[in-house]
Design a protein around this motif. Structure first.
Motif, PDB file in Angstrom:
ATOM      1  N   SER A 189      10.532   6.481  10.804  1.00 49.74           N
ATOM      2  CA  SER A 189       9.426   7.449  10.752  1.00 49.74           C
ATOM      3  C   SER A 189       9.425   8.344  11.981  1.00 49.74           C
ATOM      4  O   SER A 189       9.228   9.568  11.873  1.00 49.74           O
ATOM      5  CB  SER A 189       8.093   6.700  10.637  1.00 49.74           C
ATOM      6  OG  SER A 189       8.023   5.968   9.444  1.00 49.74           O
ATOM      7  N   GLU A 231      14.266  -3.339  -0.937  1.00 53.72           N
ATOM      8  CA  GLU A 231      12.912  -2.968  -0.509  1.00 53.72           C
ATOM      9  C   GLU A 231      12.967  -1.980   0.642  1.00 53.72           C
ATOM     10  O   GLU A 231      12.194  -1.012   0.702  1.00 53.72           O
ATOM     11  CB  GLU A 231      12.148  -4.229  -0.090  1.00 53.72           C
ATOM     12  CG  GLU A 231      10.657  -4.018   0.080  1.00 53.72           C
ATOM     13  CD  GLU A 231       9.902  -4.159  -1.221  1.00 53.72           C
ATOM     14  OE1 GLU A 231       8.685  -3.975  -1.214  1.00 53.72           O
ATOM     15  OE2 GLU A 231      10.529  -4.447  -2.261  1.00 53.72           O
ATOM     16  N   ARG A 234      14.040   1.437  -0.771  1.00 49.19           N
ATOM     17  CA  ARG A 234      12.950   2.060  -1.530  1.00 49.19           C
ATOM     18  C   ARG A 234      11.893   2.644  -0.589  1.00 49.19           C
ATOM     19  O   ARG A 234      11.388   3.752  -0.815  1.00 49.19           O
ATOM     20  CB  ARG A 234      12.314   1.038  -2.464  1.00 49.19           C
ATOM     21  CG  ARG A 234      11.194   1.629  -3.336  1.00 49.19           C
ATOM     22  CD  ARG A 234      10.543   0.570  -4.202  1.00 49.19           C
ATOM     23  NE  ARG A 234      11.463   0.050  -5.212  1.00 49.19           N
ATOM     24  CZ  ARG A 234      11.993  -1.163  -5.199  1.00 49.19           C
ATOM     25  NH1 ARG A 234      11.681  -2.005  -4.211  1.00 49.19           N
ATOM     26  NH2 ARG A 234      12.811  -1.558  -6.157  1.00 49.19           N
ATOM     27  N   THR A 235      11.568   1.934   0.482  1.00 49.24           N
ATOM     28  CA  THR A 235      10.536   2.408   1.399  1.00 49.24           C
ATOM     29  C   THR A 235      11.040   3.551   2.268  1.00 49.24           C
ATOM     30  O   THR A 235      10.312   4.521   2.529  1.00 49.24           O
ATOM     31  CB  THR A 235      10.042   1.243   2.276  1.00 49.24           C
ATOM     32  OG1 THR A 235       9.732   0.116   1.441  1.00 49.24           O
ATOM     33  CG2 THR A 235       8.790   1.629   3.042  1.00 49.24           C
ATOM     34  N   GLY A 237      13.032   5.678   1.266  1.00 48.32           N
ATOM     35  CA  GLY A 237      13.042   6.819   0.358  1.00 48.32           C
ATOM     36  C   GLY A 237      11.721   7.547   0.260  1.00 48.32           C
ATOM     37  O   GLY A 237      11.666   8.654  -0.293  1.00 48.32           O
ATOM     38  N   GLU A 238      10.656   6.962   0.789  1.00 46.44           N
ATOM     39  CA  GLU A 238       9.366   7.652   0.818  1.00 46.44           C
ATOM     40  C   GLU A 238       9.308   8.714   1.915  1.00 46.44           C
ATOM     41  O   GLU A 238       8.410   9.562   1.921  1.00 46.44           O
ATOM     42  CB  GLU A 238       8.242   6.633   1.037  1.00 46.44           C
ATOM     43  CG  GLU A 238       8.129   5.601  -0.087  1.00 46.44           C
ATOM     44  CD  GLU A 238       7.120   4.505   0.227  1.00 46.44           C
ATOM     45  OE1 GLU A 238       6.414   4.636   1.261  1.00 46.44           O
ATOM     46  OE2 GLU A 238       7.040   3.523  -0.542  1.00 46.44           O
ATOM     47  N   LEU A 239      10.245   8.659   2.855  1.00 49.58           N
ATOM     48  CA  LEU A 239      10.272   9.628   3.943  1.00 49.58           C
ATOM     49  C   LEU A 239      10.923  10.922   3.475  1.00 49.58           C
ATOM     50  O   LEU A 239      11.825  10.907   2.633  1.00 49.58           O
ATOM     51  CB  LEU A 239      11.044   9.064   5.135  1.00 49.58           C
ATOM     52  CG  LEU A 239      10.482   7.782   5.757  1.00 49.58           C
ATOM     53  CD1 LEU A 239      11.453   7.232   6.804  1.00 49.58           C
ATOM     54  CD2 LEU A 239       9.119   8.054   6.383  1.00 49.58           C
ATOM     55  N   PRO A 240      10.515  12.061   4.026  1.00 56.06           N
ATOM     56  CA  PRO A 240      11.093  13.347   3.620  1.00 56.06           C
ATOM     57  C   PRO A 240      12.440  13.600   4.300  1.00 56.06           C
ATOM     58  O   PRO A 240      12.584  14.481   5.161  1.00 56.06           O
ATOM     59  CB  PRO A 240      10.032  14.354   4.069  1.00 56.06           C
ATOM     60  CG  PRO A 240       9.387  13.709   5.259  1.00 56.06           C
ATOM     61  CD  PRO A 240       9.370  12.234   4.970  1.00 56.06           C
ATOM     62  N   GLU A 263      17.044   7.776  -9.481  1.00 59.87           N
ATOM     63  CA  GLU A 263      15.682   8.323  -9.428  1.00 59.87           C
ATOM     64  C   GLU A 263      15.482   9.296  -8.280  1.00 59.87           C
ATOM     65  O   GLU A 263      14.397   9.880  -8.154  1.00 59.87           O
ATOM     66  CB  GLU A 263      14.683   7.170  -9.288  1.00 59.87           C
ATOM     67  CG  GLU A 263      14.649   6.225 -10.490  1.00 59.87           C
ATOM     68  CD  GLU A 263      13.971   4.901 -10.163  1.00 59.87           C
ATOM     69  OE1 GLU A 263      13.347   4.804  -9.080  1.00 59.87           O
ATOM     70  OE2 GLU A 263      14.091   3.970 -10.978  1.00 59.87           O
ATOM     71  N   VAL A 265      15.443   8.500  -5.100  1.00 60.53           N
ATOM     72  CA  VAL A 265      14.802   7.849  -3.949  1.00 60.53           C
ATOM     73  C   VAL A 265      15.717   7.910  -2.735  1.00 60.53           C
ATOM     74  O   VAL A 265      15.262   8.047  -1.593  1.00 60.53           O
ATOM     75  CB  VAL A 265      14.447   6.388  -4.291  1.00 60.53           C
ATOM     76  CG1 VAL A 265      13.924   5.641  -3.064  1.00 60.53           C
ATOM     77  CG2 VAL A 265      13.428   6.347  -5.421  1.00 60.53           C
TER      78      VAL A 265
END
Length: 453
Positions: A189, A231, A234-235, A237-240, A263, A265
């Motif tokens: 992050s 996991e 996948r997480t 992949g939430e970052l831009p 998908e 991600v």
């Protein structure tokens, strides 16, 4: 060649009087991350980095020791630094073989193994006391990175539990030790917040992440998450940002990653070192040997994610490799139709179990097989890339040159894969994402023009 990094601000009053450190970083991306952590701590404690040997009070060399060529490069770097400066601290994978370093260069100040931040800093403090409190809290954006601003390596674990006969990594870096999931996500992050557009996930065995921890849950953002590569991916992949996986051992659970790629991600790019296509040689290497199952899995993955780009590495000339074994490797290569491939002639690494195997392959035969292998792959790669002519792709700009833009698509990892070359002058900056149309190709690179909306 001097390979010092100088990310410190040398214009401050403190920097004019602070102890001066030279730094050479060699080896793989995992070693680059180690170097970044050492440099970050040096900065936190107020040391000044110098770009030349002559201006430094001492030199730190982060070495590689995986194959003979890397050992020679590291030893040469140590010798050059000693000749030019005289005060050298050695760390990294070759440092795990301290007796070799000491035998060649008894005058080095200290020798530590890889990922040994505390030991390196203790050696520095013994020679040059820190100008600042060594326990000062470092603001995350001040962390030193050796990559361009728009991409970064994210190391998720150390070491490896496998005992491949050609590899000495477990003896250099130890068994698998996974980082806490929340710590990795915090770092990711911060990197994205600082402007990183692509995270390259690295480890010696990325797909083993969390096995040593029993996949126990960790918490991030107030939610429980399983310490597992799926996991984590996948997480992330939430970052831009683009998320790219490297060094994926072919465990069955790798199948779980393909839907995430389909998908969007994470990037539909999988770096999976397969090493060979002959089951006899794979067994001798102590690698997974079911080549037909590998081909079946690749076919399933491509059916599920048609955009998937597969990268792999292979070894030719492993002890006992016959002409029939090599022919099976070429047959596997033609059947797999991999997008990106690297190949290396077997090198007898000191300490590797493969050194005791019978029937070594002569060097001339290794080189001849390497050339034949690469000729087959060049044809495959050329066909793959030619098929992209006319496609519209999103690319990430790496560099802006006088007469061209150098970029990469999702199918190109930095430094090891090809490039997307955009000729001409354009109002584009490094780190930009742009849409292009592919106009030409060869066996390595693509040429493109920006899409003008």
């Amino acid at each position: 060649m001097e390979q010092f990094q100088n990310p410190l601000n040398t214009s401050s009053p403190l920097s004019q009087t602070a102890p001066r450190i030279g730094f050479v970083s060699l080896g793989c991306p995992k070693a680059t991350v180690d170097s970044e952590r050492i440099l970050t701590q040096l900065r936190a404690e107020g040391y000044q980095l110098q770009p030349t040997y002559a201006e430094a009070d001492l030199v730190i060399i982060n070495t590689c020791g995986f194959i003979d060529a890397a050992v020679d490069e590291s030893l040469d770097a140590i010798g050059q630094a000693l000749d030019a400066n005289g005060r050298v601290i050695v760390t990294g994978c070759l440092g795990a073989r301290a007796e070799l370093v000491r035998e060649r260069y008894p005058d080095v100040l200290a020798v530590t193994g890889p990922h040994a931040l505390a030991e390196v800093m203790a050696a520095v403090h013994a020679q040059l006391p820190a100008p600042c409190d060594p326990f000062v809290s470092l603001i995350p954006p001040q962390a030193v990175r050796l990559t361009p601003n728009h991409y970064a390596y994210l190391k998720i674990s150390e070491g490896c539990n496998h005992r491949c006969r050609f590899c000495i990594i477990p003896s250099l870096r130890g068994d698998l030790v996974s980082r806490p999931l929340g710590e990795i996500l915090d770092e990711a992050s911060r990197l994205v917040e600082s402007g990183v557009r692509e995270l390259l996930v690295v480890a010696q065995d990325t797909s083993a992440y969390g096995l040593d921890l029993g996949h126990r849950p960790d918490f991030w953002g107030g939610r429980p998450l399983r310490t597992h590569i799926t996991e984590l991916a996948r997480t992330l992949g939430e970052l831009p940002a683009w998320i790219r996986l490297h060094y994926v051992y072919p465990y069955p659970h790798v199948d779980e990653l393909i839907p995430l790629m389909a998908e969007g991600v994470m990037l539909p790019y999988l770096d999976m070192p397969l090493q060979h296509g002959s089951e006899a040689i794979l067994r001798a290497m102590r690698r997974p040997a079911a080549t037909e199952k590998v081909l079946d899995r690749v076919a399933r993955w491509r059916a599920e994610c048609p955009e998937l780009v597969l990268r792999s590495t292979f070894i030719v000339g492993f002890p006992g490799e016959t002409e029939d074994d090599f022919a099976r490797l070429l047959d596997f290569l033609r059947a797999a139709q991999l997008d990106r491939v690297g190949c290396f002639p077997y090198s007898a690494v000191a300490g590797a179990a493969a050194n005791d195997l019978p029937n070594p392959v002569p060097e001339a035969v290794k080189q001849e097989r390497l050339e034949r292998f690469m000729a087959v792959q060049a044809e495959i790669s050329r066909d793959k890339l030619t098929a992209r002519i006319g496609q519209r792709l999103t690319v990430l700009v790496d560099a802006v040159e006088d007469d061209a833009i150098i970029a990469r698509s999702y199918g190109d990892a930095p430094e090891i894969d090809g490039e997307v070359i955009i000729e001409g002058e354009w109002e584009i900056n490094a780190g930009d994402f742009i849409e292009v149309i592919i106009t030409d190709a060869d066996e390595h690179d693509l040429w493109a023009q920006p899409v003008e909306d």
